[in-house]
Design an enzyme around this catalytic site. Structure first.
Site, PDB file in Angstrom:
ATOM      1  N   ASN A  42     -21.116  10.147   3.368  1.00  0.00           N
ATOM      2  CA  ASN A  42     -20.622  11.016   4.415  1.00  0.00           C
ATOM      3  C   ASN A  42     -20.256  12.362   3.791  1.00  0.00           C
ATOM      4  O   ASN A  42     -19.761  12.414   2.652  1.00  0.00           O
ATOM      5  CB  ASN A  42     -19.452  10.384   5.165  1.00  0.00           C
ATOM      6  CG  ASN A  42     -18.328   9.906   4.291  1.00  0.00           C
ATOM      7  OD1 ASN A  42     -18.534   9.500   3.150  1.00  0.00           O
ATOM      8  ND2 ASN A  42     -17.123   9.933   4.812  1.00  0.00           N
ATOM      9  N   GLU A  44     -18.190  15.702   4.907  1.00  0.00           N
ATOM     10  CA  GLU A  44     -17.323  16.292   5.919  1.00  0.00           C
ATOM     11  C   GLU A  44     -17.258  17.811   5.785  1.00  0.00           C
ATOM     12  O   GLU A  44     -17.750  18.389   4.810  1.00  0.00           O
ATOM     13  CB  GLU A  44     -15.914  15.689   5.802  1.00  0.00           C
ATOM     14  CG  GLU A  44     -15.911  14.200   6.108  1.00  0.00           C
ATOM     15  CD  GLU A  44     -14.531  13.558   6.008  1.00  0.00           C
ATOM     16  OE1 GLU A  44     -14.394  12.419   6.436  1.00  0.00           O
ATOM     17  OE2 GLU A  44     -13.594  14.207   5.503  1.00  0.00           O
ATOM     18  N   CYS A  53     -22.788  11.636   8.777  1.00  0.00           N
ATOM     19  CA  CYS A  53     -22.621  10.271   8.290  1.00  0.00           C
ATOM     20  C   CYS A  53     -23.553   9.972   7.107  1.00  0.00           C
ATOM     21  O   CYS A  53     -24.638  10.551   6.990  1.00  0.00           O
ATOM     22  CB  CYS A  53     -22.942   9.275   9.396  1.00  0.00           C
ATOM     23  SG  CYS A  53     -21.974   9.477  10.896  1.00  0.00           S
ATOM     24  N   GLU A  55     -25.402   7.414   6.630  1.00  0.00           N
ATOM     25  CA  GLU A  55     -26.691   6.856   7.058  1.00  0.00           C
ATOM     26  C   GLU A  55     -27.707   7.958   7.355  1.00  0.00           C
ATOM     27  O   GLU A  55     -28.869   7.880   6.971  1.00  0.00           O
ATOM     28  CB  GLU A  55     -26.513   5.992   8.311  1.00  0.00           C
ATOM     29  CG  GLU A  55     -25.588   4.813   8.136  1.00  0.00           C
ATOM     30  CD  GLU A  55     -24.137   5.117   8.528  1.00  0.00           C
ATOM     31  OE1 GLU A  55     -23.616   6.199   8.183  1.00  0.00           O
ATOM     32  OE2 GLU A  55     -23.521   4.254   9.180  1.00  0.00           O
TER      33      GLU A  55
END
Ligand SMILES: [Zn+2]
Length: 133
Positions: A42, A44, A53, A55
């Site tokens: 992830n 941010e 994310c 993924e």
């Protein structure tokens, strides 16, 4: 690559997470049909809605590398409860490999497996689109 190794890879890459706002690190290891593994964490941002994310980071790296079909993804995060991919990630993965497996684990070794179709039984599909890619 077997599932235990894929989980270990996701756990390892998790340490590279950029998550100063949530302090919640997530790692993902996405296995392509070629046998190559693509990694994501992830990432941010102070503008919180810009966070991405693990993924989707792994998926975007894979697609940019020329891989478009996947067999499974391992996702590792801390906490007692396992996390599953969010709705955005489910839809993003579905675009490429609806039949893939999702393996979720925490740092204590708890594991639960899903199918992407099970997690996203009614995905968005473009009615005009004839084939993928
Ligand atoms: Zn997500």
């Amino acid at each position: 690559m077997d599932e235990k190794k894929l989980i270990a890879e996701a756990k390892k890459i998790r340490n590279r997470s950029y998550s100063p706002y949530s302090n919640f690190k997530v790692g993902a290891a996405l296995l392509g049909n070629s046998g190559k593994v693509y990694y994501g964490t992830n990432v941010e941002n102070s503008s919180l809605s810009l966070g991405v994310c693990a993924e989707r980071v792994a998926l975007l790296k894979a697609v940019c590398s020329g891989e478009k079909e996947f067999t499974k993804i391992a996702i590792v995060a801390s906490g007692e409860n396992l996390i599953t991919p969010c709705g955005l990630c489910r839809q993003a993965l579905f675009e490429f490999s609806p039949g893939m497996k999702i393996i979720c684990s925490n740092l204590k070794g708890k594991v639960r497996k899903f199918t992407l179709k099970g997690l996203l039984p009614h995905p968005f599909k473009d009615a005009k689109k004839k084939g993928r890619r």
